[in-house]
Scaffold this active site. Sequence first.
Site, short mmCIF file in Angstrom:
data_model
loop_
_atom_site.label_atom_id
_atom_site.label_comp_id
_atom_site.label_asym_id
_atom_site.label_seq_id
_atom_site.Cartn_x
_atom_site.Cartn_y
_atom_site.Cartn_z
N LYS A 1 -1.20 -20.10 1.00
CA LYS A 1 -0.91 -19.54 -0.29
C LYS A 1 -0.76 -20.57 -1.26
CE LYS A 1 2.30 -16.18 2.07
NZ LYS A 1 1.43 -14.90 1.46
N ARG B 1 0.20 -8.46 10.80
CA ARG B 1 -0.17 -7.33 11.87
C ARG B 1 -0.70 -7.96 12.99
NH1 ARG B 1 -4.44 -6.01 6.89
NH2 ARG B 1 -2.69 -6.80 5.85
N1 BES Z 1 4.07 -12.19 4.05
C1 BES Z 1 3.06 -11.90 3.21
C2 BES Z 1 3.35 -10.63 2.57
C3 BES Z 1 4.27 -10.94 1.22
C4 BES Z 1 3.84 -11.09 0.02
C5 BES Z 1 5.81 -10.73 1.53
C6 BES Z 1 5.04 -11.23 -0.88
C7 BES Z 1 6.91 -10.63 0.50
C8 BES Z 1 6.20 -11.07 -0.71
C9 BES Z 1 1.94 -11.56 4.12
O1 BES Z 1 1.74 -12.27 5.32
C10 BES Z 1 0.83 -12.03 3.43
O2 BES Z 1 0.51 -13.08 2.90
N2 BES Z 1 -0.20 -10.85 3.04
C11 BES Z 1 -1.50 -10.96 2.43
C12 BES Z 1 -2.49 -10.20 3.09
C13 BES Z 1 -3.93 -10.62 2.64
C14 BES Z 1 -4.24 -12.24 2.74
C15 BES Z 1 -4.83 -9.81 3.24
C16 BES Z 1 -1.17 -10.39 1.21
O3 BES Z 1 -0.57 -9.18 0.94
O4 BES Z 1 -1.53 -10.91 0.07
MN MN Z 2 0.91 -14.10 4.97
#
Ligand code: BES
Ligand code: MN
Length: 515
Positions: A284, A358
């Site tokens: 990230k 997931r």
């Molecule tokens: N934990 C994150 C989702 C999240 C985003 C929670 C903002 C709280 C605040 C999750 O694991 C994630 O990184 N999701 C990605 C998935 C993508 C890479 C397919 C997302 O939603 O961008």
């Molecule tokens: Mn994630």
Amino acid sequence: MTKPLKLALVDTDPAELKVDAVVIGVHSGTPLLLASGAESVTAAFDGRLTETLTLLGATGTPGEVVKLATLGTITAPVLAAVGLGPEPAGAAPPAETLRRAAGAAVRALAGCATVALALPVPDDDDGPAALRALAEGAVLGGYRFDGYKTKPQPGRREPVGTVSVHVPDARDRAARAELARAGVVGAAVTRCRDWVNTAPNDLRPPAFADTVAAAAAPAGLDVQVLDEKALRAGGYGGILAVGQGSAAPPRLVRLAYTPPGPVTRRVALVGKGITFDSGGLSIKPAQGMWEMKSDMAGAAAVASTVIAAAELKLPVAVTGYLPMAENMPSGTSYRPGDVVTMYNGKRVEVLNTDAEGRLVLGDAIARACEDNPDYLLEVSTLTGGQVVALGKRVAGVMGSESLCQRVHQAGEAVGEPIWPMPLPEEVRTSMDSDVADILQISAGMDRAGHMLQGGIFLREFVAEGVPWAHIDIAGPSYHSGEPTGYLTKGGTGVPVRALLHLLDEIAGEDRGGGQ
Ligand code: BES
Ligand code: MN
Ligand code: ZN
């Protein structure tokens, strides 16, 4: 754990209470209208209270708190008037208005050890709900996390210690039961918020598992913790893949509450417990990454809910399943391109290591279904797409239609909005893998309908015939803005109160009824 404020009931004249501050309600309008509950205080001010409050700028807008020195008019030295919006058609304002008002008042009165709420609690069937809302709002608004301060802050006002809620009859059984329930629910939300607010270096999977187990034991729950060896032996490929990049190994915690009487309903609760989500190799951006300490908010909410269900002795069996892992980049991390064999035997082609939730949840959901639940509810900070679609206050829910409706209604009842979202079949088609059973995310990493992809993926791990709901709390689980109503900065405890409301309702179902 942060100590939640103490709750009490009083039925003596608010104008004569020996407390540091008394709170009354004001409705918006010209002139300003004093809400019910404030009568004796109004009388003590000899008809000049409305005028005084107006001079001080009170308008009755929800969230507004105007404080004044009482100069001997009433016993308490401070009076606070909290806005309740327009005068309600019925006897009391909506529950959420009362909850927010109590929260805002208690926040504004930090520094006062004892506070009394002389707010509308009607002397009829609506009374218990109003009392519940005020008591919950007070506990939630009075919450402050300062677990890491090494010394007291000079000039800092301490959070309110005790809140007495003024009711028609303090010995009334229903009122006392509501207050006791609010105490348990308030403590559950507090515990959840504390876990979410804990620094991620202090809550890696083994520590999180130990902490949850320690909190569950006094409630008499049956606790099982699978460590990395047991996870390997059990074939939990999703949890192991996500956890393998971290020096702190993953865990799967199972917490079971069995009620004393005959069991008519079994509910499985599954919560995402990523103790820190760096994204892994699909890392990230640095900006905001610290908020990913809250990626275990689903597990925190589920654990807290199971403990509260036991404390409330709800007549329904509730089992929590908490997959815990730290998603880190390293030489041992899982990779985009990896194929992972999940607990139910399905093979998943990984495209992005940041879609880790997931994978751990698929395993935990499949495991939960082995215990034959009547309902399965899963809670996770799953997608940024949830925040884009519904914002920071409204969670999304996907799954079996009628259960989603019930989750939505439970959310409405407690002030934790949860909105039903669809699971379109074309999203599943976009997740067909060339080499495995399913792609982890849509091919081409298409960001369209991201929240729905999460739901479609998780559906693969729910056993045939089990009514299920996936609740995405990415936005509402963490409050990063200024405090408002009963929300303060950090973990919110969403959706502990909605889950408890739904459990209450499921407990009331007749065998053979329901769905
Ligand atoms: N934990 C994150 C989702 C999240 C985003 C929670 C903002 C709280 C605040 C999750 O694991 C994630 O990184 N999701 C990605 C998935 C993508 C890479 C397919 C997302 O939603 O961008
Ligand atoms: Mn994630
Ligand atoms: Zn995550």
